[in-house]
Design an enzyme around this catalytic site. Structure first.
Site, PDB file in Angstrom:
ATOM      1  N   LYS A 491       0.841  -1.194   0.000  1.00 40.09           N
ATOM      2  CA  LYS A 491       0.000   0.000   0.000  1.00 40.09           C
ATOM      3  C   LYS A 491       0.878   1.246   0.000  1.00 40.09           C
ATOM      4  O   LYS A 491       2.082   1.185   0.253  1.00 40.09           O
ATOM      5  CB  LYS A 491      -0.917   0.003   1.219  1.00 40.09           C
ATOM      6  CG  LYS A 491      -0.176   0.002   2.555  1.00 40.09           C
ATOM      7  CD  LYS A 491      -1.125  -0.004   3.732  1.00 40.09           C
ATOM      8  CE  LYS A 491      -0.361   0.030   5.055  1.00 40.09           C
ATOM      9  NZ  LYS A 491      -1.244   0.122   6.221  1.00 40.09           N
ATOM     10  N   ARG A 591     -10.044   1.343  15.298  1.00 42.04           N
ATOM     11  CA  ARG A 591      -9.971   2.102  14.045  1.00 42.04           C
ATOM     12  C   ARG A 591     -11.053   1.561  13.123  1.00 42.04           C
ATOM     13  O   ARG A 591     -12.073   2.197  12.911  1.00 42.04           O
ATOM     14  CB  ARG A 591      -8.568   1.974  13.439  1.00 42.04           C
ATOM     15  CG  ARG A 591      -8.290   2.906  12.290  1.00 42.04           C
ATOM     16  CD  ARG A 591      -6.822   2.833  11.868  1.00 42.04           C
ATOM     17  NE  ARG A 591      -6.377   1.494  11.510  1.00 42.04           N
ATOM     18  CZ  ARG A 591      -5.121   1.188  11.174  1.00 42.04           C
ATOM     19  NH1 ARG A 591      -4.182   2.133  11.195  1.00 42.04           N
ATOM     20  NH2 ARG A 591      -4.796  -0.046  10.840  1.00 42.04           N
ATOM     21  N   TYR A 719      15.264  31.588   2.700  1.00 44.26           N
ATOM     22  CA  TYR A 719      14.102  32.397   3.063  1.00 44.26           C
ATOM     23  C   TYR A 719      14.174  32.883   4.519  1.00 44.26           C
ATOM     24  O   TYR A 719      14.670  32.179   5.399  1.00 44.26           O
ATOM     25  CB  TYR A 719      12.814  31.591   2.882  1.00 44.26           C
ATOM     26  CG  TYR A 719      12.391  31.404   1.442  1.00 44.26           C
ATOM     27  CD1 TYR A 719      12.045  32.500   0.658  1.00 44.26           C
ATOM     28  CD2 TYR A 719      12.327  30.134   0.883  1.00 44.26           C
ATOM     29  CE1 TYR A 719      11.645  32.335  -0.661  1.00 44.26           C
ATOM     30  CE2 TYR A 719      11.923  29.947  -0.438  1.00 44.26           C
ATOM     31  CZ  TYR A 719      11.579  31.062  -1.204  1.00 44.26           C
ATOM     32  OH  TYR A 719      11.179  30.890  -2.510  1.00 44.26           O
ATOM     33  N   MET A 768      11.037  24.654  -1.344  1.00 40.39           N
ATOM     34  CA  MET A 768      10.177  23.702  -2.032  1.00 40.39           C
ATOM     35  C   MET A 768      10.997  22.747  -2.897  1.00 40.39           C
ATOM     36  O   MET A 768      10.736  21.536  -2.926  1.00 40.39           O
ATOM     37  CB  MET A 768       9.149  24.431  -2.903  1.00 40.39           C
ATOM     38  CG  MET A 768       8.207  23.476  -3.643  1.00 40.39           C
ATOM     39  SD  MET A 768       7.013  24.326  -4.688  1.00 40.39           S
ATOM     40  CE  MET A 768       5.948  25.068  -3.463  1.00 40.39           C
TER      41      MET A 768
END
Length: 824
Positions: A491, A591, A719, A768
Site C-alpha cells: 500500500k 480504528r 528564506y 520547495m
C-alpha cells in the site's frame, strides 16, 4: 521406474545447464536440477513442477527423501535421480570434474573487497584478442562459483574466477572447483568478520584457495596477510612464487607510488618486473589498489607497457548493478550495459522474464564479444535463448549480430551497424508500454541508449535495492517457517518504493498475498501483470464494480459494509465468480473492524448467506512495536481467537487467520497462526528495534549539488534569512526540497546530508525544490552526488531527528523523484 542412484561417486548427466533455482529454467530437457534445502527455501518443493516442465535429471538430498517423495519419484519412468548427502557438495564435485579437463591458466581471486572489480577490469584489459571466461557479476558463493566455472569451455584461453566466503571451511570446497594456477589476494578488511574467530583465521581460510597456485599477487602493506602467507601458505605450497607489492614502509617485490597530477594519477612501479609509469583517471584509493593488482598481473603475463596504457585509458568504473528504470512512452528500461557475455545475458533475460508490469518484452543487444565460440554457433545459441524467454522484439547492434540476423526468429527484429546509427534512425515512438532490456558490451557505449530511453526527471533519485527486499523477505520467512503464509503490504506506493515493481518481485518470490489500502492501488497492480491474490483494506461500495472486474478481495469491517456487499452480490448474481472477502475484527485498535457486540449479527449473516466467500479473518496489534504494550497484545490475541472461532463456526470450515504485522513477527512469533502481514520490515526497518541488524536498508535517497557558494561571516542563507553564516563558509545548494519529501523540519541545522564522506548540516530553511547545506572543509564540486539517507545516514536516524517515524519519511517521497530499482 525412474533410475535412482544413491550416493554416486560420479553424476553421469549429459545436461548442458545446471539449475539450482526452479524459476530460472531455460531449456528443461537439457538441464539438471540440484534440489537444495536451505534455511529459508527448499528446492525439493518444486521437483514435481520441474518434471512437468520437462526436466529429467535431478539431484536430491537424502534427508528430504520421504516415503511420499520416493513413491512419487518411482513413478517417473523417464527420470534420472541421484540421491546425495548434500546437493551443494554434489554440484561442486560435478563442476570440479569439469574443471579438471582444462589446462589453461586460471586466475583465482580472493580477499575482503575489490574481488569483483579486479575480475571485471582484468577481463576488460585482457579480453581484446584473447578468449576469456570469468565469473558473471559477483558469483563468488558456494553455489555461484561452480555455476561460474561450469561456463569454462575448450575455446577459452584464460579463466578468471572470484571466490568469497563468510565462514570457516568454505574455501576448501571452492578450491577444487576453481583449481587456480594464479592467485590474486585483493586486500583484507572487516567484511564477514562475524563468521571467523579472528582476522588471522579469516586470512588463513581465504588463503586455502591458493594452496596449489604457482604464483600469488598480493599487497605486502597488509602485515597480517604477509605473515600468514609466510607461516601458513608456504609450508603447504613450497614452490609458490609471490609477486608482492607495497606503497608504504614494507619492502615488496615491487614498490608502487601514486602521484596526483592535473586530471589524472601517475602510478609508478619499480622492482623485479622492471620500472614503469602508467596514467589513470582514477583517484580514489580503492580503485588505485585494484588497478595495481591488474597492472602487475599484465606485466608478469607479458603485456607490453604501451598496450597496457592504451587499455587503461578505456577502463571505466564498473557498475555491478542491473537497474530497472522508468522509461519513455510508459516503458520500463533494464540497464545492464557494463558488459555482455553469455552468462550475464542469461541472467539479464531471467530478470526481464520476471517483469510483469508490461506485456511486450524488448531487448536491445550488441555483439557478444570474446566468447571463443564460432559466431554462427554463438548467435544460434543466443537466438534460442531469446526465443525461449519469449522476447517479442529484438534490436541488434553491431556488425557481427547483424551478419547473423537470419538466425533469429523473433516476431519483430531490426539491426543496426553501430550505436550512433541506432540513436539517429530508430523510431522511438514505436516503443510503448514495453519492458526494454539494454544489454551491450562496453565498447558500444549503450549508456547513450539508456539516457535516450529513460524518462527525464530531475536529479533526485530514490534507489531501491531489490536484493535487500529479497533478503528482508527471507529473514521474516525464517521467523515464521514454511507453514505460515505471507501477505506483503504494498500500500501507499509500496511505502514510497514503487508498488508494481516491488509487487512483481514479490510475485516472483512466491509470497501468498498482497495488501493494498485502496481499490485503485489493486487495479494498478492488476494492470501491471500482478496475478497474486490482493486484499483491499479500504474498499467502499462505490468501488465494488472494480473489485469484481479485477478480482480483488475486499476487507469487510462493519455491518454496513457487509450489507452493501451482500446487496451487491445479489445484483451480480454470479456465485462462481464472487471474490473472497477478509473480515476484520477490532480487538483494541479501535480504528476499523467488527466489535464483539457485532458477532451475533455477523454469525447469522455469514451462516445465512451461501454467496459469501470468506478468505480470512484478521485483526491488528496496536502496540507490537513497543514492549510496554506486550500485555495488551496478548489480550488482543485472546480476543481474536474468540472472535475468529465465531467466524469459523458460522462459515462451517477453517479459514486463514492472521494477527501479526512486521513488529509482531519479531515480538510474538508464537502468534504467527496461518498468515502474517509483512509491511515496514520488508522495506528494511525493524519496528521493535530488536533485530535491525538482520535487515538490509532498501532505499537510498540521493541528489546532487547544483551550485556551491562561498559566503563571508555575517551573511545569511535562504528564506527569512534564517541561515546565519557565523564564519566564512562553503554553502552547497542541493536539488531536493520539501516537494520531494525532504521535510521542512530538517532545516536550520536539524538535518544532515552525507557529502563525500562527511555529514554536513542543513543551513537555513528547506525550500520547495532546494536545500542548502554547509560543506565547509569538505572536498566537493558542483554535480557531486550526495546521500540524504541510506547506509551512510539511516532513515531511522533521519526520522528521529524530527520526531517522526520512518513510515512518514518513506511515504512522503514525492512522485517526481525518480525511482531506480537495482539488483546486484
Amino acid at each position: 521406474m525412474s533410475r535412482i542412484q544413491y550416493n554416486p561417486e560420479i553424476i553421469n548427466s549429459q545436461a548442458t545447464y545446471l539449475l539450482t533455482d526452479s524459476r530460472q529454467i531455460s531449456f528443461p530437457s537439457e538441464s539438471i536440477f540440484f534440489a537444495i534445502k536451505g534455511e529459508r527455501h527448499d528446492g525439493h518443493t518444486f521437483l514435481k513442477s520441474l518434471h512437468e516442465k520437462g526436466v529429467r535429471d535431478f539431484v536430491i538430498e537424502e534427508a528430504s527423501l520421504s516415503a511420499t517423495l520416493l513413491q512419487e519419484l518411482d513413478a517417473w519412468t523417464d527420470a534420472n535421480i541421484w540421491v546425495v548427502h548434500s546437493s551443494i557438495r554434489a554440484l561442486q564435485k560435478l563442476v570440479a570434474q569439469h574443471r579438471s579437463q582444462y589446462t589453461i591458466p586460471v586466475v583465482g581471486i580472493a580477499g575482503s573487497n575489490g574481488k569483483t572489480i579486479v575480475k571485471e577490469w582484468l577481463t576488460q584489459l585482457i579480453s581484446p584478442g584473447l578468449a576469456v571466461v570469468s565469473s558473471p557479476k559477483s558469483y563468488n558463493s558456494q553455489i555461484g562459483v561452480p555455476l561460474s566455472v561450469w561456463n569454462l569451455k575448450k575455446e577459452h584461453e584464460l579463466a578468471i574466477f572470484e571466490a568469497g566466503i563468510s565462514q570457516a571451511h568454505e574455501m576448501e570446497y571452492l578450491q577444487p572447483v576453481i583449481q587456480p594456477t594464479i592467485g590474486i589476494f585483493t586486500n583484507i578488511g572487516s567484511a564477514h568478520d562475524g563468521g571467523f574467530r579472528s582476522k588471522k583465521q579469516k586470512i588463513t581460510e581465504k588463503l586455502r584457495l591458493f594452496t596449489k597456485v604457482k604464483k600469488l599477487i598480493y599487497r605486502k602493506d597488509y602485515k597480517e596477510l604477509d605473515e600468514e602467507i609466510s607461516l601458513i601458505l608456504r609450508p603447504v605450497n613450497p614452490f609458490l612464487k609471490t609477486l608482492s607489492w607495497a606503497t608504504g614502509r614494507a619492502l615488496g617485490d615491487i614498490q608502487v607510488s601514486y602521484q596526483d597530477q592535473a586530471g589524472h594519477t601517475d602510478i609508478a612501479l619499480r622492482g623485479i618486473l622492471g620500472d614503469y609509469l602508467f596514467e589513470t583517471n582514477f583517484r580514489d584509493d580503492a580503485s588505485l589498489e585494484n588497478l595495481t593488482h591488474c597492472l602487475i598481473f599484465l606485466l608478469d603475463y607479458g603485456y607490453s607497457p604501451a598496450l597496457i596504457q592504451e587499455r587503461i585509458r578505456l577502463l571505466r568504473p564498473v557498475s555491478m548493478r542491473l537497474e530497472l528504470k522508468e522509461g519513455i512512452n510508459n516503458c520500463y528500461v533494464i540497464d545492464d550495459t557494463y558488459n555482455n557475455d553469455i552468462q550475464g545475458l542469461i541472467m539479464a533475460l531471467n530478470f526481464l522474464g520476471q517483469q510483469e508490469q508490461r506485456s511486450e518484452k524488448v531487448i536491445i543487444l550488441s555483439d557478444v564479444l570474446q566468447t571463443g565460440q564460432a559466431p554462427g554457433e554463438l548467435y544460434q545459441n543466443i537466438a534460442a535463448f531469446l526465443l525461449e524467454k519469449k522476447v517479442d522484439r529484438l534490436v541488434g547492434i553491431g556488425p557481427e549480430i547483424r551478419q547473423h540476423a537470419e538466425l533469429f526468429k523473433i516476431p519483430a527484429q531490426v539491426f543496426y551497424p553501430d550505436t550512433e546509427t541506432f540513436l539517429r534512425e530508430f523510431p522511438y515512438s514505436s516503443l510503448n508500454s514495453s519492458v526494454i532490456l539494454i544489454k551491450g558490451a562496453r565498447r558500444f557505449s549503450f549508456e547513450k541508449i539508456v539516457h535516450r530511453l529513460q524518462q527525464k526527471v530531475h536529479s533526485t533519485v530514490l534507489e531501491i535495492n531489490l536484493d535487500a527486499i529479497t533478503n528482508n523477505l527471507n529473514y521474516y520467512r525464517s521467523k515464521v517457517g514454511t507453514g505460515t503464509k505471507i501477505m506483503a503490504m504494498v500500500k501507499a506506493f509500496a511505502y514510497g518504493s514503487g508498488s508494481s515493481e516491488i509487487a512483481s518481485l514479490l510475485q516472483y518470490h512466491r509470497v501468498d498475498y498482497l495488501g493494498v489500502a485502496y481499490t485503485d492501488e489493486g487495479v494498478t497492480l492488476r494492470q501491471n501483470g500482478i496475478t497474486l491474490p490482493i486484499m483491499v483494506m479500504n474498499a467502499s461500495p462505490s468501488t465494488f464494480d472494480l473489485i469484481w472486474e479485477y478480482n480483488l478481495e475486499p476487507e469487510i469491517y462493519s455491518p454496513n459494509i457487509l450489507e452493501s456487499w451482500l446487496a451487491y452480490l445479489k445484483i451480480r448474481n454470479s456465485p462462481t465468480d464472487t471474490p473472497a472477502i477478509h473480515l476484520k475484527l477490532d480487538t483494541g485498535m479501535h480504528r476499523l473492524g467488527f466489535v464483539p457486540d457485532d458477532y451475533h449479527w455477523l454469525r447469522d449473516h455469514l451462516a445465512g448467506s451461501g454467496a459469501i466467500k470468506v478468505a480470512s479473518v484478521f485483526t491488528h496489534l496496536v502496540g507490537a512495536d513497543e514492549g510496554e504494550h506486550n500485555s495488551f497484545s496478548r489480550t488482543q490475541y485472546q480476543r481474536f481467537k474468540e472472535g475468529s472461532t465465531v467466524i469459523e463456526e458460522a462459515v462451517g470450515h477453517p479459514i486463514i487467520k492472521h494477527i501479526l504485522n512486521s513488529a509482531g513477527i519479531v515480538r510474538f512469533p508464537e502468534y504467527k497462526m496461518d498468515m502474517v502481514r509483512l509491511g515496514i520490515g520488508l522495506y528494511g526497518v525493524e519496528a521493535t528495534g530488536q533485530e535491525q541488524r538482520f535487515l538490509q536498508p532498501v532505499g537510498t535517497l540521493k541528489t546532487v549539488i547544483s551550485q556551491i557558494k562561498y559566503l563571508k561571516a555575517g551573511e545569511t542563507v535562504g528564506y527569512s534569512r534564517a541561515g546565519q553564516v557565523e564564519h566564512d563558509s562553503a554553502i552547497a545548494t542541493l536539488a531536493i526540497g520539501y516537494a520531494d519529501g525532504y521535510d521542512r523540519r530538517l532545516g536550520n541545522g536539524a538535518g544532515k546530508i552525507w557529502v563525500n564522506g562527511s555529514l554536513c548540516p542543513v543551513i537555513g530553511n528547506v525550500c520547495m525544490d532546494m536545500t542548502m547545506v554547509d560543506i565547509t572543509g569538505v572536498t566537493a564540486e558542483e554535480g557531486d552526488e550526495v546521500i540524504v539517507f541510506g547506509k551512510e545516514m539511516s532513515i531511522t536516524d533521519v526520522a528521529k531527528t524530527i520526531g517522526t517515524i520512518p513510515y512518514e519519511i518513506l511515504t512522503g517521497i514525492g512522485q517526481r523523484v525518480k525511482r531506480v530499482f537495482y539488483k546486484e
